[in-house]
Design a protein around this motif. Structure first.
Motif, PDB file in Angstrom:
ATOM      1  N   ARG A   1       0.833  -1.206   0.000  1.00 17.01           N
ATOM      2  CA  ARG A   1       0.000   0.000   0.000  1.00 17.01           C
ATOM      3  C   ARG A   1       0.876   1.267   0.000  1.00 17.01           C
ATOM      4  O   ARG A   1       0.603   2.224  -0.714  1.00 17.01           O
TER       5      ARG A   1
ATOM      6  N   TYR B   1      -3.333  -5.297  -3.440  1.00 15.56           N
ATOM      7  CA  TYR B   1      -3.858  -6.394  -2.626  1.00 15.56           C
ATOM      8  C   TYR B   1      -4.868  -7.258  -3.381  1.00 15.56           C
ATOM      9  O   TYR B   1      -5.842  -7.731  -2.810  1.00 15.56           O
TER      10      TYR B   1
ATOM     11  N   MET C   1      -5.825 -11.895  -3.947  1.00  9.90           N
ATOM     12  CA  MET C   1      -5.468 -12.014  -2.540  1.00  9.90           C
ATOM     13  C   MET C   1      -4.517 -13.156  -2.252  1.00  9.90           C
ATOM     14  O   MET C   1      -3.972 -13.236  -1.160  1.00  9.90           O
TER      15      MET C   1
ATOM     16  N   GLU D   1      -8.263   5.197   5.735  1.00 13.69           N
ATOM     17  CA  GLU D   1      -9.296   4.307   5.193  1.00 13.69           C
ATOM     18  C   GLU D   1     -10.068   3.589   6.297  1.00 13.69           C
ATOM     19  O   GLU D   1     -11.258   3.310   6.154  1.00 13.69           O
ATOM     20  N   VAL D   2      -9.350   3.266   7.382  1.00 15.63           N
ATOM     21  CA  VAL D   2     -10.014   2.556   8.472  1.00 15.63           C
ATOM     22  C   VAL D   2     -11.089   3.445   9.094  1.00 15.63           C
ATOM     23  O   VAL D   2     -12.231   3.033   9.289  1.00 15.63           O
TER      24      VAL D   2
ATOM     25  N   ALA E   1     -14.023   3.780   6.735  1.00 13.45           N
ATOM     26  CA  ALA E   1     -14.867   2.588   6.644  1.00 13.45           C
ATOM     27  C   ALA E   1     -15.713   2.403   7.898  1.00 13.45           C
ATOM     28  O   ALA E   1     -16.816   1.863   7.852  1.00 13.45           O
ATOM     29  N   ARG E   2     -15.175   2.874   9.042  1.00 10.89           N
ATOM     30  CA  ARG E   2     -15.919   2.698  10.289  1.00 10.89           C
ATOM     31  C   ARG E   2     -16.899   3.844  10.541  1.00 10.89           C
ATOM     32  O   ARG E   2     -17.760   3.766  11.402  1.00 10.89           O
TER      33      ARG E   2
ATOM     34  N   GLU F   1      -6.586  -3.826   9.974  1.00 14.95           N
ATOM     35  CA  GLU F   1      -7.665  -3.361  10.853  1.00 14.95           C
ATOM     36  C   GLU F   1      -9.065  -3.711  10.359  1.00 14.95           C
ATOM     37  O   GLU F   1      -9.445  -3.378   9.248  1.00 14.95           O
ATOM     38  N   VAL F   2      -9.807  -4.383  11.210  1.00 17.39           N
ATOM     39  CA  VAL F   2     -11.158  -4.823  10.857  1.00 17.39           C
ATOM     40  C   VAL F   2     -12.124  -3.641  10.957  1.00 17.39           C
ATOM     41  O   VAL F   2     -12.109  -2.878  11.923  1.00 17.39           O
ATOM     42  N   VAL F   3     -12.945  -3.470   9.922  1.00 13.03           N
ATOM     43  CA  VAL F   3     -13.879  -2.331   9.925  1.00 13.03           C
ATOM     44  C   VAL F   3     -15.340  -2.776   9.992  1.00 13.03           C
ATOM     45  O   VAL F   3     -16.232  -1.962  10.225  1.00 13.03           O
TER      46      VAL F   3
ATOM     47  N   VAL G   1     -10.047  -3.040   5.462  1.00  9.50           N
ATOM     48  CA  VAL G   1      -9.931  -2.206   4.265  1.00  9.50           C
ATOM     49  C   VAL G   1      -9.231  -2.974   3.144  1.00  9.50           C
ATOM     50  O   VAL G   1      -9.246  -2.564   2.002  1.00  9.50           O
ATOM     51  N   LYS G   2      -8.626  -4.088   3.501  1.00  8.04           N
ATOM     52  CA  LYS G   2      -7.878  -4.869   2.532  1.00  8.04           C
ATOM     53  C   LYS G   2      -8.756  -5.922   1.850  1.00  8.04           C
ATOM     54  O   LYS G   2      -8.657  -6.124   0.651  1.00  8.04           O
ATOM     55  N   SER G   3      -9.602  -6.589   2.612  1.00  9.39           N
ATOM     56  CA  SER G   3     -10.368  -7.687   2.029  1.00  9.39           C
ATOM     57  C   SER G   3     -11.540  -8.083   2.925  1.00  9.39           C
ATOM     58  O   SER G   3     -11.644  -7.647   4.067  1.00  9.39           O
ATOM     59  N   VAL G   4     -12.398  -8.932   2.374  1.00 11.27           N
ATOM     60  CA  VAL G   4     -13.469  -9.545   3.154  1.00 11.27           C
ATOM     61  C   VAL G   4     -13.150 -11.022   3.278  1.00 11.27           C
ATOM     62  O   VAL G   4     -12.831 -11.665   2.283  1.00 11.27           O
TER      63      VAL G   4
ATOM     64  N   PRO H   1     -15.709  -3.361  15.923  1.00  8.39           N
ATOM     65  CA  PRO H   1     -15.030  -4.423  15.158  1.00  8.39           C
ATOM     66  C   PRO H   1     -13.537  -4.506  15.484  1.00  8.39           C
ATOM     67  O   PRO H   1     -12.923  -5.550  15.318  1.00  8.39           O
ATOM     68  N   GLU H   2     -12.973  -3.393  15.999  1.00  7.08           N
ATOM     69  CA  GLU H   2     -11.538  -3.380  16.299  1.00  7.08           C
ATOM     70  C   GLU H   2     -11.166  -4.342  17.426  1.00  7.08           C
ATOM     71  O   GLU H   2      -9.986  -4.641  17.620  1.00  7.08           O
TER      72      GLU H   2
ATOM     73  N   ASN I   1      -8.930  -7.081  16.380  1.00  9.24           N
ATOM     74  CA  ASN I   1      -7.502  -6.782  16.302  1.00  9.24           C
ATOM     75  C   ASN I   1      -6.879  -6.679  17.689  1.00  9.24           C
ATOM     76  O   ASN I   1      -5.770  -7.148  17.925  1.00  9.24           O
TER      77      ASN I   1
END
Lengths: 503, 127
Positions: free
Chosen positions: A417, A434, A437, A488-489, A492-493, B38-40, B63-66, B88-89, B92
């Motif tokens: 990234r 990414y 995957m 981005e985190v 998204a949250r 980081e889980v969102v 933010v990277k994948s599901v 959701p954090e 982590n």
């Protein structure tokens, strides 16, 4: 910063329109009471010049294929020839309405018909619809046709769709939208389909397999005929994701590989602008046994007879053909994105058989750039913290390739990234990040055939420079763009899906 | 180095399992949360549904994948960790504790014998 809602011009609308011919009062009376607004909308108060400045300002902050190199893997961000624009802006194409009768739109109908024919030929399919307006919508349309086909032959129990783990996420999503269950099969270490895993996955419940060939790893699947045979023997259908068609056009085709249905991305392979530059178009082609399920209508033609009008002068009269009762129905209003179809038709017509060279150059460029990046001279290599790694151990790739930034991450903590963000500072678009995957810290690069050796040399040199830069600079990039590193985190949250409006 | 507690069981798809009485707590491993970043968002398993072994029943989005979360063994979902909806954090911050994802009533508790132990899982992730 320019925010339309922040404009505070003089009181008034900022625009003027002529009085309605029946008078404002009488015009207002035609709107039923229940539908009338009680208060004026909170629209920005901007005059026409302010509005023009706002959008022009926005356009200067954009990045597109017209501003710089755009090696976004799997997206085929090639040059959009200006000739296409000349054609699509001809009044007979630009100023018509989908509801106009056939005798007034013979030119467009002829283009549609010819495009259907040309797409069928280059893919080895029998019938084409131009209606879907995106690759994913094409996938959905084709999967629905397959579903109806199975119902028509008493095979509705087939509820599984097989996808390799390197597939575009839209494949399982499209199949799931049709109600199918997804079986993901792992790729072999060389990126090819694992035939043993496929053997285990196929069965009496297999509806279809969806494959991109060459895959998102840029690897052509040499066992594709065997794969088709295995799926067909089990009673399933083969679906070709045309995202990577740019690598094989004129060389081979999905029909020969055993596929039953395919989608084309006119906005990738056939040069329709996309990625903020224009709407997409994702026609599909099918073998004859699926044709009866396609969306209606399809462009068709018949010989001119008797006192038929002249038409476009080729001896035919063009018509809309209804597919009939077995059709899955429409998937898009009117006839799809006509402008995209016409531009792609212009591109196809301009080059014809020469499109084979397009694929050759796309593959040559990808291999050249890959070689340059993976083989820096010794001085350059010495200045780098770590070498980029090959995504898959292939000797040659097709139109795109993957790199892993794992070694760099392990050495100095700089991720894929970070490298992607830093590339923005060098005036190029970041590669696809990414994805797929299955490659750790993946960057996916597709230069396309329209970039010169000089552009790719510069990109490779910039790439190597970044891999030797102070990690602090790279991990906080970009530094030269209007918008810096985006959180981005947080975004998204904390979803904000609506402009808050004037405060 | 990722943490791999010795008292848990593991799957090849990076879930951990903790046995409490005849019920199982399930979450994702430290290795998995690091790989996800980081889980969102967490799409929780539906309580009351019956799941099969290695059947997807929840998903975790970064933010990277599901990524889909699989049930390690067959059984019934008894409870989902609703705290994760707003936090959701936690996945982590505490993958083996407050970041648990669902609680399962296994059809046959002896099915867990087919899972990996800490040593085998450590070998799998190659750290």
């Amino acid at each position: 910063m320019s925010d339309l809602f922040a404009f505070r011009g003089a009181d008034g609308a900022g625009w003027s329109q002529p009085e309605p011919s029946m008078g404002a009062e009488a015009s207002w009376a035609t709107v039923p009471e229940v539908l009338r607004r009680k208060s004026p909308p909170a629209w920005p108060k901007a005059s026409e010049p302010e509005l023009v400045r706002h959008y022009t300002w926005l356009s200067t902050r954009n990045f597109g294929i017209d501003t710089g190199f755009y090696p976004l893997g799997s997206c085929t961000m090639k040059h959009n020839p200006r000739l296409n624009e000349r054609i699509v802006q001809l009044p007979g194409i630009d100023r018509i309405h989908p509801l106009q009768p056939e005798h007034q739109i013979q030119g467009l109908l002829a283009i549609f018909f010819e495009m259907q024919e040309m797409l069928a030929i280059c893919s080895g399919m029998d019938e084409v619809t131009l209606q879907p307006v995106a690759g994913a919508q094409g996938e959905f349309t084709a999967m629905r046709c397959i579903q109806e086909y199975h119902r028509s032959i008493g095979q509705d129990h087939r509820n599984k769709v097989i996808v390799p783990d390197s597939a575009h996420g839209t494949n399982p999503a499209s199949a799931a939208m049709c109600g199918y269950d997804i079986i993901e099969i792992p790729s072999a270490t060389d990126g090819r389909i694992d035939l043993a895993a496929l053997e285990e996955a196929v069965g009496d419940d297999t509806a279809a397999m969806m494959i991109t060939n060459p895959s998102t790893l840029g690897v052509f699947e040499p066992d594709i005929s065997r794969v088709s045979e295995m799926v067909h023997t089990a009673g399933g259908q083969m679906y070709y994701d045309g995202a990577n068609f740019n690598a094989i056009l004129g060389k081979t085709d999905p029909g020969r590989m055993g596929f039953d249905a395919v989608h084309y991305n006119l906005h990738k392979t056939f040069s329709q602008p996309h990625g903020g530059g224009g709407p997409g178009s994702g026609p599909i082609g099918v073998k004859s046994h699926l044709a009866t399920f396609l969306p209606s209508p399809i462009a068709d033609r018949r010989e001119r007879v008797g006192d038929d009008p002249k038409g476009v002068g080729d001896g035919y009269w063009y018509v809309w053909k209804e597919v009939g009762e077995s059709s899955i129905g429409k998937v898009q209003q009117w006839h799809g994105n006509s402008g995209a179809v016409v531009r792609a038709w212009a591109f196809y017509r301009r080059y014809g058989r020469e499109l084979e060279r397009m694929s050759e150059h796309a593959v040559l460029n990808a291999n050249y750039l890959r070689h340059r990046i993976l083989n820096p001279d010794s001085d350059t290599a010495e200045r780098m913290h770590a070498m980029p790694l090959d995504g898959v151990p292939a000797e040659v790739v097709k139109h795109e390739f993957t790199l892993s930034m794992s070694a760099l991450k392990d050495a100095v903590g700089v991720t894929g990234r970070d490298v992607a963000k830093r590339l923005l500072d060098y005036g190029v678009m970041a590669p696809t990040l990414y994805f797929p995957m299955i490659v750790p810290e993946c960057l996916m690069i597709e230069p396309t055939e329209t970039e010169s050796k000089e552009v790719m040399d510069r990109f490779a040199a910039d790439f190597h420079t970044i891999l030797g830069e102070d990690p602090e600079i790279v991990t906080t990039a970009p530094h030269s763009t209007d918008v810096k590193r985006v959180d981005e985190v947080w975004a998204a949250r904390n979803l904000i899906l609506r402009h808050p409006g004037p405060e | 180095m990722s943490e791999v507690p010795s008292n848990l069981h593991y799957t090849k798809t990076h879930e951990w399992v903790r046995i409490e009485g005849n019920m199982l707590f399930v979450g994702i491993t430290d290795f998995a949360q690091k790989a996800l970043t980081e889980v969102v968002w967490v799409d929780l398993a539906e309580v009351g549904t019956t799941v099969q072994a290695i059947g997807a029943c929840a998903s975790v989005e970064s933010v990277k994948s599901v990524s889909e979360i699989n049930s390690p063994v067959g059984g019934e979902i008894l409870e989902s960790n609703t705290v994760l909806e707003d936090n959701p954090e936690m996945i982590n911050e505490d993958p083996y504790g407050d970041g648990w994802i669902f609680r399962l009533q296994p059809t046959d508790i002896s099915d867990i014998e087919g899972l990996l132990d800490a040593a085998a899982y450590t070998a799998l992730i190659g750290e």
